[in-house]
Design a protein around this motif. Structure first.
Motif, PDB file in Angstrom:
ATOM      1  N   GLU A   1      33.208  45.242  34.644  1.00 24.09           N
ATOM      2  CA  GLU A   1      31.789  45.226  34.979  1.00 24.09           C
ATOM      3  C   GLU A   1      31.194  43.820  34.992  1.00 24.09           C
ATOM      4  O   GLU A   1      30.156  43.586  35.624  1.00 24.09           O
ATOM      5  N   ALA A   2      31.834  42.871  34.313  1.00 24.74           N
ATOM      6  CA  ALA A   2      31.334  41.495  34.289  1.00 24.74           C
ATOM      7  C   ALA A   2      32.020  40.597  35.308  1.00 24.74           C
ATOM      8  O   ALA A   2      31.752  39.397  35.346  1.00 24.74           O
ATOM      9  N   SER A   3      32.883  41.146  36.141  1.00 21.85           N
ATOM     10  CA  SER A   3      33.644  40.310  37.079  1.00 21.85           C
ATOM     11  C   SER A   3      32.735  39.535  38.034  1.00 21.85           C
ATOM     12  O   SER A   3      33.058  38.408  38.434  1.00 21.85           O
ATOM     13  N   TRP A   4      31.593  40.096  38.379  1.00 23.78           N
ATOM     14  CA  TRP A   4      30.700  39.423  39.330  1.00 23.78           C
ATOM     15  C   TRP A   4      30.089  38.145  38.760  1.00 23.78           C
ATOM     16  O   TRP A   4      29.618  37.284  39.505  1.00 23.78           O
ATOM     17  N   ARG A   5      30.136  37.979  37.429  1.00 23.73           N
ATOM     18  CA  ARG A   5      29.522  36.812  36.794  1.00 23.73           C
ATOM     19  C   ARG A   5      30.451  35.608  36.752  1.00 23.73           C
ATOM     20  O   ARG A   5      30.021  34.502  36.394  1.00 23.73           O
TER      21      ARG A   5
ATOM     22  N   GLU B   1      41.185  37.965  29.543  1.00 25.04           N
ATOM     23  CA  GLU B   1      40.519  39.188  29.106  1.00 25.04           C
ATOM     24  C   GLU B   1      39.309  38.864  28.249  1.00 25.04           C
ATOM     25  O   GLU B   1      38.238  39.487  28.383  1.00 25.04           O
ATOM     26  N   GLN B   2      39.456  37.872  27.377  1.00 24.60           N
ATOM     27  CA  GLN B   2      38.359  37.494  26.497  1.00 24.60           C
ATOM     28  C   GLN B   2      37.176  36.931  27.285  1.00 24.60           C
ATOM     29  O   GLN B   2      36.016  37.218  26.978  1.00 24.60           O
ATOM     30  N   VAL B   3      37.461  36.135  28.304  1.00 23.86           N
ATOM     31  CA  VAL B   3      36.387  35.581  29.142  1.00 23.86           C
ATOM     32  C   VAL B   3      35.573  36.713  29.760  1.00 23.86           C
ATOM     33  O   VAL B   3      34.333  36.666  29.792  1.00 23.86           O
ATOM     34  N   LEU B   4      36.246  37.728  30.253  1.00 26.11           N
ATOM     35  CA  LEU B   4      35.538  38.857  30.845  1.00 26.11           C
ATOM     36  C   LEU B   4      34.689  39.586  29.812  1.00 26.11           C
ATOM     37  O   LEU B   4      33.523  39.917  30.063  1.00 26.11           O
ATOM     38  N   GLU B   5      35.263  39.842  28.626  1.00 26.07           N
ATOM     39  CA  GLU B   5      34.512  40.562  27.597  1.00 26.07           C
ATOM     40  C   GLU B   5      33.297  39.769  27.144  1.00 26.07           C
ATOM     41  O   GLU B   5      32.248  40.348  26.820  1.00 26.07           O
TER      42      GLU B   5
ATOM     43  N   PRO C   1      42.491  46.144  39.847  1.00 26.60           N
ATOM     44  CA  PRO C   1      42.351  44.776  39.354  1.00 26.60           C
ATOM     45  C   PRO C   1      40.996  44.533  38.696  1.00 26.60           C
ATOM     46  O   PRO C   1      39.956  44.953  39.212  1.00 26.60           O
ATOM     47  N   ALA C   2      41.017  43.847  37.560  1.00 29.40           N
ATOM     48  CA  ALA C   2      39.774  43.560  36.844  1.00 29.40           C
ATOM     49  C   ALA C   2      38.873  42.650  37.658  1.00 29.40           C
ATOM     50  O   ALA C   2      37.643  42.768  37.616  1.00 29.40           O
ATOM     51  N   VAL C   3      39.476  41.726  38.411  1.00 27.06           N
ATOM     52  CA  VAL C   3      38.729  40.765  39.228  1.00 27.06           C
ATOM     53  C   VAL C   3      39.343  40.751  40.617  1.00 27.06           C
ATOM     54  O   VAL C   3      40.569  40.750  40.769  1.00 27.06           O
TER      55      VAL C   3
END
Length: 453
Positions: free
Chosen positions: A18-22, A284-288, A391-393
């Motif tokens: 959900e944070a991939s757009w940032r 993974e941590q960057v996304l979280e 894919p997460a991103v």
């Protein structure tokens, strides 16, 4: 070795996290950019994926503050992607609750013709009061009612796809005869939910029917899948749960009189791939760290049918939550999320972090070899026929999977090295082309809708 696995690319704007757009690399407008989707489709095709998939729903998902919201209508988008690709299957979500059989059967038949036999339909019954209110209803229909309607919808769609025999078109210029009217079979259907009189206005397509895909894992969903589905997208958190679901669905399919090999089970996996374990965990941590937890708390309270302000971000889920029997929408996802939180004793904040990556699908961070190991272990242990890669991103996560994980799967003999002579999506999934029910005795398949009501 159970043969070769199937891979489907589940595409979602900038990625499933959900944070991939940032992230700096992401385009916040990608969800409405045709070139972005063409690029993703071509990456997946370069990786010789069986298919790609677009989710959809007739409502605005989430709040527009949380992440890119809204999406292009998938059948329209896939028609454009059909002209930009050559091999990969094209699967669109469409609801049986908020469509009519004639129009939807025509749209999928048209996509199958345009793509030369690469169309697939992810059949959903659409949960949620928001969608219901968009169609003049005060509340969503009951869970069992939605599946009963879906069963009749499928029966009518099959009649429409079979309303032309394969050799209806004569094209005899000398005799002045274009087609044989005796080979047109109007459904003349009168049922509980639908009345459909005439034949489809599209000839029978390269595949006969689109690949029929389903994603519900509730009891109603599994009964429906056993009778109709040819591929099932599912969310499973553990190998044991995935094995149990796989064995159960294959047994149900056999009991319905179908070949269990003609239903492919594809759990979702959200791979976060790094050159080392440390790099994967860092990604993974960057996304979280980019998750806005206030959004996640509100969404989780809505899913759990809790009043706003009920959940403590640093506490566990409260006791006394509704049971699955009390939930009318997304029953299986509700149960998966609650069981995940209870099993691992996650705080609400930790649970939101887990759901932010894949909404309940298996999230795995590791090296290309470790991701391939997980895929191989589930595949060879009777838990999956393949995987729904999420894919997460995007596009970077798909590129990494194609360039670094797919070669390992190929080297292990688990995945194809090229598309070969099989051209239709059904052929890719090892499925027969359905016989026209008006021409030959129909192969064992779905029971009439009345049997599912």
């Amino acid at each position: 070795m159970p043969g070769q696995l199937h891979l489907n690319a589940f595409l979602m704007n900038t990625g499933h996290h959900e944070a991939s757009w940032r992230l700096p690399e992401s385009d916040p407008y990608a969800h409405v950019d045709l070139d972005h989707h063409i690029r993703l489709a071509r990456i997946a095709e370069r990786g010789t994926f069986d298919s790609l998939f677009l989710a959809d729903g007739p409502q605005l998902w989430n709040t527009v503050a949380q992440r890119p919201a809204g999406a292009l209508e998938p059948l329209t988008l896939l028609t454009a992607l059909a002209t930009a690709t050559e091999h990969i299957g094209l699967i669109a979500t469409a609801s049986t609750s908020y469509n009519s059989p004639y129009n939807l059967a025509r749209k999928f038949a048209s996509l199958d013709v345009v793509s030369k036999g690469r169309a697939g339909w992810n059949i959903v019954t659409t949960a949620g009061a928001e969608a219901a209110r968009n169609f003049g209803l005060d509340a969503e229909p009951a869970h069992a009612e939605r599946y009963a309607r879906a069963a009749e919808f499928l029966d009518v769609a099959r009649l429409l796809w079979d309303s032309w025999e394969d050799d209806t078109i004569v094209a005899d210029k000398a005799a002045g005869v274009w087609g044989d009217d005796a080979k047109i079979h109007p459904p003349r259907h009168r049922g509980r939910y639908f009345r459909v009189e005439g034949a489809l206005n599209v000839p029978r397509t390269p595949q006969g029917y689109p690949l029929l895909v389903q994603a519900g894992s509730s009891e109603d969903g599994k009964r429906f899948a056993a009778r109709y589905a040819e591929a099932v997208f599912t969310a499973q958190q553990t190998l044991a749960d995935a094995q149990a679901f796989y064995a159960d669905l294959k047994a149900r399919t056999a009991a319905a009189g179908r070949d269990p090999d003609h239903i492919k089970v594809l759990p979702g996996i959200v791979p976060v791939v790094g050159s080392t374990e440390e790099e994967a965990r860092r990604l993974e941590q960057v996304l979280e760290e980019h998750i806005v937890h206030e959004h996640g708390v509100r969404r989780l309270e809505d899913l759990l049918r809790l009043a706003p302000g009920t959940l403590d971000p640093d506490g566990e889920l409260p006791d006394g939550l509704p049971s699955e029997d009390d939930i009318e929408g997304a029953k299986s996802r509700y149960t998966l999320i609650v069981e995940l939180a209870r099993r691992e004793r996650l705080t609400v904040r930790q649970l939101i972090g887990r759901l932010g990556g894949g909404r309940g699908h298996l999230t795995f961070a590791g090296t290309p070899e470790q991701v391939a190991d997980t895929i191989e272990r589930w595949f060879t242990a009777g838990a999956a026929d393949g995987f729904n890669i999420m894919p997460a991103v995007l596009p970077s996560g798909l590129e990494t999977f194609v360039d670094q994980v797919v070669p390992i799967l190929r080297a292990r003999g688990l995945f194809r090295t090229g598309y070969g002579p099989r051209r239709t999506l059904r052929e890719r999934y090892g499925l027969p082309r359905p016989a026209n029910q008006h021409v030959t005795p129909h192969a064992p398949g779905p029971a009439p809708a009345a049997a599912l009501v």
